[in-house]
Design a protein around this motif. Structure first.
Motif, PDB file in Angstrom:
ATOM      1  N   VAL A   7       0.868  -1.170   0.000  1.00  0.00           N
ATOM      2  CA  VAL A   7       0.000   0.000   0.000  1.00  0.00           C
ATOM      3  C   VAL A   7       0.906   1.221   0.000  1.00  0.00           C
ATOM      4  CG1 VAL A   7      -1.735   1.315   1.275  1.00  0.00           C
ATOM      5  CG2 VAL A   7      -1.854  -1.183   1.238  1.00  0.00           C
ATOM      6  N   ALA A   8       0.658   2.149  -0.902  1.00  0.00           N
ATOM      7  CA  ALA A   8       1.498   3.343  -1.002  1.00  0.00           C
ATOM      8  C   ALA A   8       1.028   4.411  -0.014  1.00  0.00           C
ATOM      9  CB  ALA A   8       1.455   3.897  -2.419  1.00  0.00           C
ATOM     10  N   THR A   9       1.950   5.154   0.525  1.00  0.00           N
ATOM     11  CA  THR A   9       1.624   6.375   1.258  1.00  0.00           C
ATOM     12  C   THR A   9       1.452   7.486   0.232  1.00  0.00           C
ATOM     13  OG1 THR A   9       2.905   5.681   3.193  1.00  0.00           O
ATOM     14  CG2 THR A   9       2.430   8.042   2.968  1.00  0.00           C
ATOM     15  N   GLU A  29       4.903   7.432  -1.625  1.00  0.00           N
ATOM     16  CA  GLU A  29       6.073   7.240  -0.766  1.00  0.00           C
ATOM     17  C   GLU A  29       5.953   5.884  -0.084  1.00  0.00           C
ATOM     18  OE1 GLU A  29       6.351  10.472   2.006  1.00  0.00           O
ATOM     19  OE2 GLU A  29       7.059  11.910   0.493  1.00  0.00           O
ATOM     20  N   GLY A  30       7.062   5.429   0.491  1.00  0.00           N
ATOM     21  CA  GLY A  30       7.047   4.228   1.312  1.00  0.00           C
ATOM     22  C   GLY A  30       7.172   2.915   0.568  1.00  0.00           C
ATOM     23  N   ILE A  40       7.001   5.704 -10.866  1.00  0.00           N
ATOM     24  CA  ILE A  40       5.562   5.920 -10.713  1.00  0.00           C
ATOM     25  C   ILE A  40       5.273   7.408 -10.502  1.00  0.00           C
ATOM     26  CG2 ILE A  40       3.581   5.529  -9.187  1.00  0.00           C
ATOM     27  CD1 ILE A  40       4.696   2.689  -8.720  1.00  0.00           C
ATOM     28  N   ASN A  41       6.063   8.060  -9.682  1.00  0.00           N
ATOM     29  CA  ASN A  41       5.856   9.486  -9.432  1.00  0.00           C
ATOM     30  C   ASN A  41       6.059  10.318 -10.688  1.00  0.00           C
ATOM     31  OD1 ASN A  41       5.099   9.299  -6.748  1.00  0.00           O
ATOM     32  ND2 ASN A  41       7.197   9.383  -5.998  1.00  0.00           N
ATOM     33  N   GLN A  42       7.024   9.946 -11.493  1.00  0.00           N
ATOM     34  CA  GLN A  42       7.238  10.654 -12.763  1.00  0.00           C
ATOM     35  C   GLN A  42       6.050  10.468 -13.702  1.00  0.00           C
ATOM     36  OE1 GLN A  42      11.003   8.961 -13.970  1.00  0.00           O
ATOM     37  NE2 GLN A  42      12.205  10.463 -12.814  1.00  0.00           N
ATOM     38  N   LEU A  43       5.495   9.254 -13.716  1.00  0.00           N
ATOM     39  CA  LEU A  43       4.324   8.984 -14.554  1.00  0.00           C
ATOM     40  C   LEU A  43       3.117   9.805 -14.109  1.00  0.00           C
ATOM     41  CD1 LEU A  43       4.577   5.096 -14.892  1.00  0.00           C
ATOM     42  CD2 LEU A  43       4.580   6.721 -16.801  1.00  0.00           C
ATOM     43  N   LEU A  70      -8.002   3.306  -5.938  1.00  0.00           N
ATOM     44  CA  LEU A  70      -7.568   1.998  -5.455  1.00  0.00           C
ATOM     45  C   LEU A  70      -6.145   2.121  -4.947  1.00  0.00           C
ATOM     46  CD1 LEU A  70      -8.101  -1.160  -5.330  1.00  0.00           C
ATOM     47  CD2 LEU A  70      -6.958  -1.258  -7.554  1.00  0.00           C
ATOM     48  N   ASN A  71      -5.890   1.572  -3.763  1.00  0.00           N
ATOM     49  CA  ASN A  71      -4.543   1.552  -3.197  1.00  0.00           C
ATOM     50  C   ASN A  71      -4.465   0.346  -2.267  1.00  0.00           C
ATOM     51  OD1 ASN A  71      -1.957   2.128  -2.295  1.00  0.00           O
ATOM     52  ND2 ASN A  71      -2.576   3.858  -1.014  1.00  0.00           N
TER      53      ASN A  71
END
Length: 202
Positions: A7-9, A29-30, A40-43, A70-71
């Protein structure tokens, strides 16, 4: 936590390239794999920027936000939205895009990645959408025939949500039309390694 249960923060970032642009978008994060996290952040940032494509000022204001749909189970699905208003226009214009990604690998899923190639998923999902259009008595600007394998979508824990842009098929008053399809209805069409099967697994 097991790797298949990541699960992403979620943290918020804000793009304010000018006084007329205010886009809020998520970053993750995390994650144990920092390379995947960075990709993923760049996308996500790229998707957010695509919504306004340099618009802003010169009579145009842009505001944007997001929703995490969804996470869980190492899957992230987000929907981004931007509202563009041109001075003097009768109304603004809302645009949306989305991203569904594997938090372990960084793999980005298109609609065609979810289903078996021989499952006739395009026809079957299109028929479900036609039924919803009729049930909801949605006004159409042109006849809806079928989706494509590049169709906009996002996932929730129990549904596939197909959506269209304003004016694709419906008038402005409808907004961005969404069609919720329970995962159980497309379970047999899904690939064995599809996020759909992962979400349905208990």
């Amino acid at each position: 936590m097991r790797e298949d249960e990541l699960v992403a923060t979620i943290v918020e970032r804000r793009t304010q390239q000018s006084p007329c642009v205010d886009i809020v978008y998520p970053q993750v994060e995390g994650l144990p794999n920092k390379k995947v996290q960075r990709e993923i952040n760049q996308l996500i940032e790229k998707q957010a920027n695509k919504l306004f494509a340099g618009e802003g000022c010169d009579g145009v204001t842009v505001t944007g936000n997001y929703a995490v749909k969804l996470n869980q189970k190492s899957l992230l699905s987000i929907r981004l939205e931007a509202y563009l208003y041109r001075q003097g226009a009768a109304h603004g214009m809302t645009l949306a895009n989305s991203l569904t990604v594997d938090l372990k690998t960084g793999k980005v899923y298109g609609l065609k990645d979810l289903f078996k190639s021989n499952s006739h998923y395009i026809y079957k999902i299109s028929e479900m959408i036609k039924a919803q259009i009729k049930e909801r008595d949605l006004p159409l600007l042109r006849e809806f025939n079928r989706i494509t394998d590049r169709q906009d979508f996002y996932l929730t824990k129990d549904a596939l949500v197909i959506y269209f842009q304003i004016y694709d098929y419906t008038p402005y008053v409808v907004g961005i039309p969404e069609f919720v399809i329970p995962l159980r209805r497309v379970e047999r069409l899904a690939k064995e390694d599809s996020p759909i099967q992962r979400l349905l697994a208990r």
